[in-house]
Design a protein around this motif. Structure first.
Motif, PDB file in Angstrom:
ATOM      1  N   THR A 254       3.321  59.508  44.821  1.00  0.00           N
ATOM      2  CA  THR A 254       2.295  59.591  43.780  1.00  0.00           C
ATOM      3  C   THR A 254       1.077  60.396  44.209  1.00  0.00           C
ATOM      4  N   GLY A 255       0.974  60.664  45.494  1.00  0.00           N
ATOM      5  CA  GLY A 255      -0.167  61.421  45.980  1.00  0.00           C
ATOM      6  C   GLY A 255      -1.436  60.611  46.097  1.00  0.00           C
ATOM      7  N   ARG A 256      -1.319  59.282  46.124  1.00  0.00           N
ATOM      8  CA  ARG A 256      -2.488  58.420  46.284  1.00  0.00           C
ATOM      9  C   ARG A 256      -2.073  57.176  47.053  1.00  0.00           C
ATOM     10  N   PRO A 257      -2.890  56.719  48.006  1.00  0.00           N
ATOM     11  CA  PRO A 257      -2.489  55.605  48.878  1.00  0.00           C
ATOM     12  C   PRO A 257      -2.244  54.297  48.125  1.00  0.00           C
ATOM     13  N   ASP A 258      -2.892  54.131  46.970  1.00  0.00           N
ATOM     14  CA  ASP A 258      -2.682  52.918  46.179  1.00  0.00           C
ATOM     15  C   ASP A 258      -1.694  53.162  45.046  1.00  0.00           C
ATOM     16  N   GLY A 259      -0.766  54.065  45.256  1.00  0.00           N
ATOM     17  CA  GLY A 259       0.146  54.509  44.197  1.00  0.00           C
ATOM     18  C   GLY A 259       0.890  53.382  43.503  1.00  0.00           C
ATOM     19  N   TRP A 260       1.459  52.445  44.282  1.00  0.00           N
ATOM     20  CA  TRP A 260       2.236  51.368  43.651  1.00  0.00           C
ATOM     21  C   TRP A 260       1.332  50.488  42.807  1.00  0.00           C
ATOM     22  N   PHE A 261       0.174  50.159  43.316  1.00  0.00           N
ATOM     23  CA  PHE A 261      -0.763  49.308  42.574  1.00  0.00           C
ATOM     24  C   PHE A 261      -1.275  50.032  41.326  1.00  0.00           C
ATOM     25  N   HIS A 262      -1.447  51.352  41.427  1.00  0.00           N
ATOM     26  CA  HIS A 262      -1.865  52.130  40.256  1.00  0.00           C
ATOM     27  C   HIS A 262      -0.786  52.097  39.174  1.00  0.00           C
ATOM     28  N   ILE A 263       0.475  52.219  39.579  1.00  0.00           N
ATOM     29  CA  ILE A 263       1.582  52.146  38.621  1.00  0.00           C
ATOM     30  C   ILE A 263       1.608  50.777  37.959  1.00  0.00           C
ATOM     31  N   GLN A 264       1.449  49.740  38.743  1.00  0.00           N
ATOM     32  CA  GLN A 264       1.450  48.384  38.202  1.00  0.00           C
ATOM     33  C   GLN A 264       0.327  48.172  37.191  1.00  0.00           C
ATOM     34  N   ASP A 265      -0.841  48.675  37.503  1.00  0.00           N
ATOM     35  CA  ASP A 265      -2.008  48.457  36.658  1.00  0.00           C
ATOM     36  C   ASP A 265      -1.987  49.350  35.425  1.00  0.00           C
ATOM     37  N   ALA A 266      -1.972  50.665  35.642  1.00  0.00           N
ATOM     38  CA  ALA A 266      -2.078  51.605  34.529  1.00  0.00           C
ATOM     39  C   ALA A 266      -0.769  51.761  33.764  1.00  0.00           C
ATOM     40  N   GLY A 267       0.374  51.607  34.440  1.00  0.00           N
ATOM     41  CA  GLY A 267       1.661  51.810  33.784  1.00  0.00           C
ATOM     42  C   GLY A 267       2.279  50.556  33.208  1.00  0.00           C
ATOM     43  N   TRP A 268       2.120  49.421  33.908  1.00  0.00           N
ATOM     44  CA  TRP A 268       2.781  48.185  33.503  1.00  0.00           C
ATOM     45  C   TRP A 268       1.811  47.083  33.094  1.00  0.00           C
ATOM     46  N   GLY A 269       0.519  47.353  33.159  1.00  0.00           N
ATOM     47  CA  GLY A 269      -0.471  46.390  32.686  1.00  0.00           C
ATOM     48  C   GLY A 269      -0.585  45.147  33.524  1.00  0.00           C
ATOM     49  N   THR A 270      -0.334  45.261  34.833  1.00  0.00           N
ATOM     50  CA  THR A 270      -0.407  44.111  35.729  1.00  0.00           C
ATOM     51  C   THR A 270      -1.447  44.377  36.814  1.00  0.00           C
ATOM     52  N   SER A 271      -2.357  43.457  36.971  1.00  0.00           N
ATOM     53  CA  SER A 271      -3.377  43.560  38.012  1.00  0.00           C
ATOM     54  C   SER A 271      -3.735  42.153  38.457  1.00  0.00           C
ATOM     55  N   PHE A 272      -4.564  42.049  39.480  1.00  0.00           N
ATOM     56  CA  PHE A 272      -4.966  40.738  39.982  1.00  0.00           C
ATOM     57  C   PHE A 272      -6.383  40.445  39.527  1.00  0.00           C
ATOM     58  N   ASP A 273      -6.555  39.378  38.721  1.00  0.00           N
ATOM     59  CA  ASP A 273      -7.874  39.031  38.203  1.00  0.00           C
ATOM     60  C   ASP A 273      -8.260  37.597  38.542  1.00  0.00           C
ATOM     61  N   PHE A 274      -7.622  37.030  39.584  1.00  0.00           N
ATOM     62  CA  PHE A 274      -7.922  35.681  40.066  1.00  0.00           C
ATOM     63  C   PHE A 274      -7.629  34.604  39.013  1.00  0.00           C
ATOM     64  N   GLY A 275      -6.671  34.873  38.131  1.00  0.00           N
ATOM     65  CA  GLY A 275      -6.216  33.860  37.195  1.00  0.00           C
ATOM     66  C   GLY A 275      -6.952  33.804  35.876  1.00  0.00           C
ATOM     67  N   VAL A 276      -7.871  34.740  35.637  1.00  0.00           N
ATOM     68  CA  VAL A 276      -8.635  34.720  34.389  1.00  0.00           C
ATOM     69  C   VAL A 276      -7.711  34.882  33.184  1.00  0.00           C
ATOM     70  N   ASP A 277      -6.805  35.840  33.252  1.00  0.00           N
ATOM     71  CA  ASP A 277      -5.890  36.079  32.130  1.00  0.00           C
ATOM     72  C   ASP A 277      -4.923  34.911  31.947  1.00  0.00           C
ATOM     73  N   THR A 278      -4.455  34.353  33.050  1.00  0.00           N
ATOM     74  CA  THR A 278      -3.538  33.209  32.958  1.00  0.00           C
ATOM     75  C   THR A 278      -4.207  32.020  32.286  1.00  0.00           C
ATOM     76  N   LEU A 279      -5.426  31.730  32.660  1.00  0.00           N
ATOM     77  CA  LEU A 279      -6.147  30.616  32.038  1.00  0.00           C
ATOM     78  C   LEU A 279      -6.395  30.880  30.553  1.00  0.00           C
ATOM     79  N   ARG A 280      -6.723  32.125  30.228  1.00  0.00           N
ATOM     80  CA  ARG A 280      -6.976  32.463  28.822  1.00  0.00           C
ATOM     81  C   ARG A 280      -5.713  32.293  28.002  1.00  0.00           C
ATOM     82  N   ARG A 281      -4.588  32.806  28.512  1.00  0.00           N
ATOM     83  CA  ARG A 281      -3.331  32.703  27.770  1.00  0.00           C
ATOM     84  C   ARG A 281      -2.864  31.261  27.685  1.00  0.00           C
ATOM     85  N   GLY A 282      -3.040  30.510  28.758  1.00  0.00           N
ATOM     86  CA  GLY A 282      -2.659  29.102  28.735  1.00  0.00           C
ATOM     87  C   GLY A 282      -3.461  28.310  27.721  1.00  0.00           C
TER      88      GLY A 282
END
Length: 393
Positions: A254-282
């Protein structure tokens, strides 16, 4: 004699494999066969509940839908595409490089060696991996509490609401097998085995970070205490090699050291937010009308946290506690894919140990009655996930 390294010395289980399996002959193959015979009740019971789930799915789907197609849908199609065509080289933001390589790589390597096509090869590999996982769960349960708990642990894993995934072309079964045997090796201080298995786990799923931390810390403690010579040092090097190696390769692609995390976030909508989204959805699930899948995921999340507390009270070996705790944090602390969080927790099998102990102590008729009900519920929910529910499990 086996001693579980929990910070204190425990007497080995009176029903342990090591006590039952004869030491002679010394042939490794014969020792493996003897171990497999000892685990056969667990493997047979696990296979029985999964056959019930598969049969339910077949009867529900037939003749309008292909059971094989249902078992390879959603993420399964992504794995099959990787096995057949390789990675896409970051040609789009929702890249298939989000999926770790061991499971599709094994599928690609085995397909030419079998009379099966890619789809059937992927399914066969998943089924074998699930049996290996059940065997690993039995080994851990047997080591800690005896044979009956080991059997119950394997069966309960096969009865989880999302256990249908264990027989789909998904990587959860393979990862659970590698994690279970890594932890078993770690509890017995077999450092090279633990390090090597953890390396392969790191090539299987991103949540291997939880397992890497456990192996690394256990090996560091042994090294500082100058136990077992150079072996813990090698385990520390091997354990993160697969996970770090794959992330580094994606970074280069990907040409960037955080390539996998960038794909997860920008491409698949997954990131780490310390459970904020999980609590909201629950909270939304508990206050508004929702699909059965969302209610089940919410229930599983609450039960998982409760079982972790029970595991703490039971003074489970710290290696298992740390592994389960980190899996809970990385799963529930991540944003996105709320409907899949119960599936992501399938490898957190040590959480089931308190339940397995309770079932092992219960009267046989009582245990069979409850397990039968759980088997029927699991079989129904597996069919629901693949026929009624439209998203990935």
């Amino acid at each position: 004699m086996d001693v579980v390294t929990t910070g204190e010395r425990r007497p080995p289980a009176t029903d342990s494999t090591a006590d039952e399996i004869p030491s002679a002959p010394d042939s490794r193959a014969r020792r493996v066969l003897a171990s497999a015979r000892y685990a056969l009740p667990a493997l047979g019971a696990y296979a029985a509940v999964r056959v019930l789930g598969g049969l339910t799915l077949y009867l529900w789907a037939s003749p309008s839908r292909s059971t094989e197609g249902l078992l390879t849908r959603a993420d399964g199609n992504w794995y099959l595409a990787i096995a057949q065509h390789g990675y896409d080289g970051y040609q789009r933001l929702q890249s298939n490089m989000a999926f770790f390589p061991l499971y599709p790589g094994l599928t690609a390597a085995l397909e030419p060696l079998t009379p099966l096509d890619f789809r059937k090869t992927a399914l066969a590999l998943a089924w074998i991996a699930a049996l290996a996982a059940a065997w690993g769960l039995f080994a851990v349960g047997n080591l800690l509490h005896g044979r009956r708990v080991g059997i119950m642990l394997a069966v309960l894993w096969g009865l989880l609401p999302h256990s249908i995934v264990q027989t789909m072309s998904y990587s959860e079964g393979l990862f659970t097998a590698l994690a279970a045997w890594t932890l078993y090796a770690l509890l017995r201080e077999r450092w090279l085995t633990a390090g090597a298995l953890c390396l392969f786990a790191g090539l299987t799923r991103p949540t291997a970070s939880s397992l890497i931390a456990v192996v690394g810390l256990a090996a560091l403690i042994a090294a500082v205490r100058r136990r077992d010579g150079w072996r813990p040092w090698v385990a520390m090097v091997l354990a993160p090699a697969g996970w770090v190696g794959y992330l580094a390769w994606v970074g280069v692609q990907t040409g960037r050291p955080d390539g996998w995390f960038h794909i997860q976030d920008a491409g698949w909508g997954t990131s780490f937010d310390f459970g904020v989204d999980t609590l909201r959805r629950g909270r939304l699930v508990l206050t508004e009308a929702s699909a059965l899948e969302f209610y089940t995921v919410t229930l599983v999340a609450v039960l998982a946290i409760t079982l972790f507390v029970l595991s703490l009270i039971d003074r489970q070996p710290w290696q298992l506690l740390l592994y389960s705790g980190l899996l809970l944090v990385t799963t529930l602390g991540a944003a996105g894919y709320y409907h899949s969080k119960a599936r992501f927790l399938l490898p957190a099998f040590p959480l089931l140990i308190p339940v397995a102990v309770a079932f092992a102590k219960a009267a046989r008729a009582r245990a069979v009655a409850i397990l039968t009900l759980l088997a029927l519920m699991s079989a129904y929910f597996g069919g629901y996930l693949l026929i009624v529910w439209r998203s990935s499990p």
